[in-house]
Design a protein around this motif. Structure first.
Motif, PDB file in Angstrom:
ATOM      1  N   PHE A   1     -10.301  -8.966   3.362  1.00 40.01           N
ATOM      2  CA  PHE A   1     -10.332  -8.552   4.769  1.00 40.01           C
ATOM      3  C   PHE A   1      -8.997  -8.847   5.454  1.00 40.01           C
ATOM      4  CE2 PHE A   1     -11.220  -9.482   9.257  1.00 40.01           C
ATOM      5  CZ  PHE A   1     -11.831  -8.287   9.635  1.00 40.01           C
ATOM      6  N   VAL A   2      -8.357  -9.956   5.061  1.00 36.21           N
ATOM      7  CA  VAL A   2      -7.093 -10.346   5.691  1.00 36.21           C
ATOM      8  C   VAL A   2      -5.918  -9.580   5.089  1.00 36.21           C
ATOM      9  CG1 VAL A   2      -5.491 -12.279   6.009  1.00 36.21           C
ATOM     10  CG2 VAL A   2      -7.941 -12.638   6.293  1.00 36.21           C
ATOM     11  N   LEU A   3      -5.928  -9.403   3.760  1.00 41.34           N
ATOM     12  CA  LEU A   3      -4.742  -8.883   3.079  1.00 41.34           C
ATOM     13  C   LEU A   3      -4.686  -7.364   2.974  1.00 41.34           C
ATOM     14  CD1 LEU A   3      -4.408 -11.488   0.180  1.00 41.34           C
ATOM     15  CD2 LEU A   3      -3.085 -11.355   2.293  1.00 41.34           C
ATOM     16  N   VAL A   4      -5.846  -6.708   2.861  1.00 45.90           N
ATOM     17  CA  VAL A   4      -5.841  -5.258   2.630  1.00 45.90           C
ATOM     18  C   VAL A   4      -5.128  -4.488   3.740  1.00 45.90           C
ATOM     19  CG1 VAL A   4      -7.315  -3.203   2.500  1.00 45.90           C
ATOM     20  CG2 VAL A   4      -7.811  -5.197   1.069  1.00 45.90           C
ATOM     21  N   PRO A   5      -5.391  -4.765   5.027  1.00 48.24           N
ATOM     22  CA  PRO A   5      -4.641  -4.029   6.059  1.00 48.24           C
ATOM     23  C   PRO A   5      -3.130  -4.186   5.931  1.00 48.24           C
ATOM     24  CG  PRO A   5      -6.502  -5.193   7.031  1.00 48.24           C
ATOM     25  CD  PRO A   5      -6.397  -5.674   5.625  1.00 48.24           C
ATOM     26  N   ILE A   6      -2.685  -5.392   5.566  1.00 52.09           N
ATOM     27  CA  ILE A   6      -1.238  -5.610   5.395  1.00 52.09           C
ATOM     28  C   ILE A   6      -0.722  -4.805   4.210  1.00 52.09           C
ATOM     29  CG2 ILE A   6       0.533  -7.348   4.931  1.00 52.09           C
ATOM     30  CD1 ILE A   6      -1.282  -9.407   6.264  1.00 52.09           C
ATOM     31  N   LEU A   7      -1.473  -4.823   3.116  1.00 48.42           N
ATOM     32  CA  LEU A   7      -1.036  -4.104   1.915  1.00 48.42           C
ATOM     33  C   LEU A   7      -1.040  -2.600   2.131  1.00 48.42           C
ATOM     34  CD1 LEU A   7      -2.875  -6.222  -0.814  1.00 48.42           C
ATOM     35  CD2 LEU A   7      -0.481  -6.350  -0.092  1.00 48.42           C
ATOM     36  N   LEU A   8      -1.855  -2.111   3.062  1.00 43.48           N
ATOM     37  CA  LEU A   8      -1.870  -0.681   3.350  1.00 43.48           C
ATOM     38  C   LEU A   8      -0.687  -0.267   4.223  1.00 43.48           C
ATOM     39  CD1 LEU A   8      -5.666   0.000   4.062  1.00 43.48           C
ATOM     40  CD2 LEU A   8      -4.357   0.608   2.034  1.00 43.48           C
ATOM     41  N   VAL A   9      -0.267  -1.160   5.122  1.00 43.13           N
ATOM     42  CA  VAL A   9       0.808  -0.818   6.063  1.00 43.13           C
ATOM     43  C   VAL A   9       2.179  -0.903   5.409  1.00 43.13           C
ATOM     44  CG1 VAL A   9       2.000  -1.608   8.142  1.00 43.13           C
ATOM     45  CG2 VAL A   9      -0.485  -1.437   8.119  1.00 43.13           C
ATOM     46  N   LEU A  10       2.392  -1.935   4.601  1.00 44.95           N
ATOM     47  CA  LEU A  10       3.737  -2.182   4.073  1.00 44.95           C
ATOM     48  C   LEU A  10       4.317  -1.008   3.277  1.00 44.95           C
ATOM     49  CD1 LEU A  10       3.553  -5.965   3.075  1.00 44.95           C
ATOM     50  CD2 LEU A  10       4.207  -4.913   5.236  1.00 44.95           C
ATOM     51  N   PRO A  11       3.555  -0.320   2.405  1.00 50.13           N
ATOM     52  CA  PRO A  11       4.156   0.808   1.668  1.00 50.13           C
ATOM     53  C   PRO A  11       4.627   1.937   2.569  1.00 50.13           C
ATOM     54  CG  PRO A  11       2.095   0.106   0.644  1.00 50.13           C
ATOM     55  CD  PRO A  11       2.183  -0.595   1.958  1.00 50.13           C
ATOM     56  N   MET A  12       4.050   2.067   3.782  1.00 49.90           N
ATOM     57  CA  MET A  12       4.463   3.140   4.689  1.00 49.90           C
ATOM     58  C   MET A  12       5.920   3.001   5.102  1.00 49.90           C
ATOM     59  SD  MET A  12       1.169   3.367   7.226  1.00 49.90           S
ATOM     60  CE  MET A  12      -0.505   3.469   6.600  1.00 49.90           C
ATOM     61  N   ALA A  13       6.472   1.785   4.997  1.00 49.36           N
ATOM     62  CA  ALA A  13       7.868   1.579   5.378  1.00 49.36           C
ATOM     63  C   ALA A  13       8.826   2.318   4.457  1.00 49.36           C
ATOM     64  CB  ALA A  13       8.191   0.087   5.376  1.00 49.36           C
ATOM     65  N   PHE A  14       8.368   2.708   3.282  1.00 48.83           N
ATOM     66  CA  PHE A  14       9.251   3.346   2.302  1.00 48.83           C
ATOM     67  C   PHE A  14       8.971   4.840   2.168  1.00 48.83           C
ATOM     68  CE2 PHE A  14       8.658  -1.109   1.193  1.00 48.83           C
ATOM     69  CZ  PHE A  14       9.966  -1.541   1.071  1.00 48.83           C
ATOM     70  N   SER A  15       8.183   5.400   3.093  1.00 50.94           N
ATOM     71  CA  SER A  15       7.851   6.823   3.026  1.00 50.94           C
ATOM     72  C   SER A  15       9.022   7.670   3.520  1.00 50.94           C
ATOM     73  CB  SER A  15       6.608   7.100   3.883  1.00 50.94           C
ATOM     74  OG  SER A  15       6.352   8.477   3.923  1.00 50.94           O
ATOM     75  N   GLU A  16       9.205   8.838   2.922  1.00 49.65           N
ATOM     76  CA  GLU A  16      10.281   9.745   3.337  1.00 49.65           C
ATOM     77  C   GLU A  16       9.891  10.582   4.547  1.00 49.65           C
ATOM     78  OE1 GLU A  16      11.266  12.047  -0.083  1.00 49.65           O
ATOM     79  OE2 GLU A  16      12.462  10.461  -1.009  1.00 49.65           O
ATOM     80  N   THR A  17       8.629  10.563   4.929  1.00 46.14           N
ATOM     81  CA  THR A  17       8.187  11.345   6.084  1.00 46.14           C
ATOM     82  C   THR A  17       8.615  10.671   7.382  1.00 46.14           C
ATOM     83  OG1 THR A  17       6.068  10.192   6.132  1.00 46.14           O
ATOM     84  CG2 THR A  17       6.200  12.214   4.828  1.00 46.14           C
ATOM     85  N   THR A  18       8.680  11.447   8.472  1.00 47.48           N
ATOM     86  CA  THR A  18       9.065  10.899   9.770  1.00 47.48           C
ATOM     87  C   THR A  18       7.852  10.387  10.545  1.00 47.48           C
ATOM     88  OG1 THR A  18       8.913  13.094  10.760  1.00 47.48           O
ATOM     89  CG2 THR A  18      11.086  12.380   9.961  1.00 47.48           C
ATOM     90  N   TYR A  19       6.702  10.442   9.916  1.00 43.66           N
ATOM     91  CA  TYR A  19       5.477   9.933  10.525  1.00 43.66           C
ATOM     92  C   TYR A  19       4.813   8.975   9.540  1.00 43.66           C
ATOM     93  CZ  TYR A  19       3.782  13.680   7.530  1.00 43.66           C
ATOM     94  OH  TYR A  19       3.565  14.492   6.442  1.00 43.66           O
ATOM     95  N   LEU A  20       3.843   8.210  10.034  1.00 41.98           N
ATOM     96  CA  LEU A  20       3.162   7.261   9.163  1.00 41.98           C
ATOM     97  C   LEU A  20       2.252   8.007   8.202  1.00 41.98           C
ATOM     98  CD1 LEU A  20       2.210   4.380  11.622  1.00 41.98           C
ATOM     99  CD2 LEU A  20       4.251   4.655  10.219  1.00 41.98           C
TER     100      LEU A  20
END
Length: 266
Positions: free
Chosen positions: A18-37
């Motif tokens: 419950f604590v870690l999954v939201p963080i693990l879902l957000v962090l990969p978005m920082a490396f996306s090539e799209t201009t949106y999340l």
């Protein structure tokens, strides 16, 4: 060895997820090539980190947060260490009441504390000033310093200071030369906690922010409302890395403190 309880293990695993999954879902978005999340991220780029470091607004907020956090750590550690010493060694029965008052900022909801500080600072002219930020963050961070330093002080034999004073040292000199070196790892650990608490604090910053000077969390709130891009998860990656470094450093310092204050031959 105690028998394992499967239901308890499952509950611990569920809480960690419950604590870690939201963080693990957000962090990969920082490396996306799209201009949106986007999740899962499309492609791989470090462009959003460059965007953060090249933007004057972000860098201004970053430096401002660093300055406020450093000043908060210094102030909260100084007052928190003195408070821990006073309540444990000099206050007697009053110390228990005083310690309860010191932990008040942890018990009181931050939103209520932020409103109270906002109203007080507006009357005293501290609203939107750096001094106001430091004082407000010091109030929130000081209980963590008190907890950390008190744990180390409780394991130091008061007789060491008494021996120093019998030899002619004043109480302050005995504390500075005898006790402080023994509890120094915990004092530094408390300073690290105060630093990261101030650096990440968003609620009080939302109420105290002026037109020009804004902390990094406050800038993130503004950007989410107006221009949500992968820069936000990129900053989240950097803040997560900073928090991990601080927590690991604090753990190492506490281990060093236990070795320092452990009785000889124990």
């Amino acid at each position: 060895m105690r028998p394992r309880i499967p239901a308890l293990d499952a509950a611990v695993a569920a809480i960690l997820a419950f604590v870690l999954v939201p963080i693990l879902l957000v962090l990969p978005m920082a490396f996306s090539e799209t201009t949106y999340l986007a999740f899962p991220p499309k492609g791989f780029t470090t462009h959003w980190f460059s965007e953060f470091f090249d933007d004057r607004r972000w860098m201004g907020a970053f430096r401002f947060s660093l300055e406020i956090a450093a000043a908060t750590a210094l102030l909260a550690t100084t007052i928190g260490t003195m408070a821990a010493y006073a309540t444990l060694r000099g206050a007697g029965a009053i110390g228990t009441v005083f310690r309860a008052l010191l932990v008040g900022p942890i018990v009181v909801p931050h939103i209520a504390l932020a409103v109270a500080l906002y109203l007080f600072f507006q009357r005293t002219g501290l609203g939107g000033t750096r001094l106001g930020y430091v004082l407000a963050h010091a109030v929130i961070a000081m209980p963590f310093v008190v907890f950390t330093v008190t744990a180390a002080l409780a394991s130091v034999d008061p007789g060491l200071e008494d021996a120093a004073m019998i030899c002619g040292a004043s109480r302050f000199t005995a504390f500075r030369l005898v006790t402080l070196p023994l509890i120094l790892p915990n004092v530094v650990s408390g300073a690290l906690f105060a630093f990261i608490i101030s650096f990440d604090e968003p609620v009080v910053a939302f109420f105290l922010a002026g037109i020009r000077d804004k902390t990094l969390p406050r800038m993130m709130f503004d950007d989410i409302e107006q221009n949500l891009t992968p820069v936000i998860p990129a900053i989240a990656v950097l803040l997560t890395a900073l928090s991990i470094v601080v927590l690991v450093s604090a753990a190492l310092l506490r281990r060093l403190s236990r070795r320092t204050t452990a009785p000889a031959g124990g």
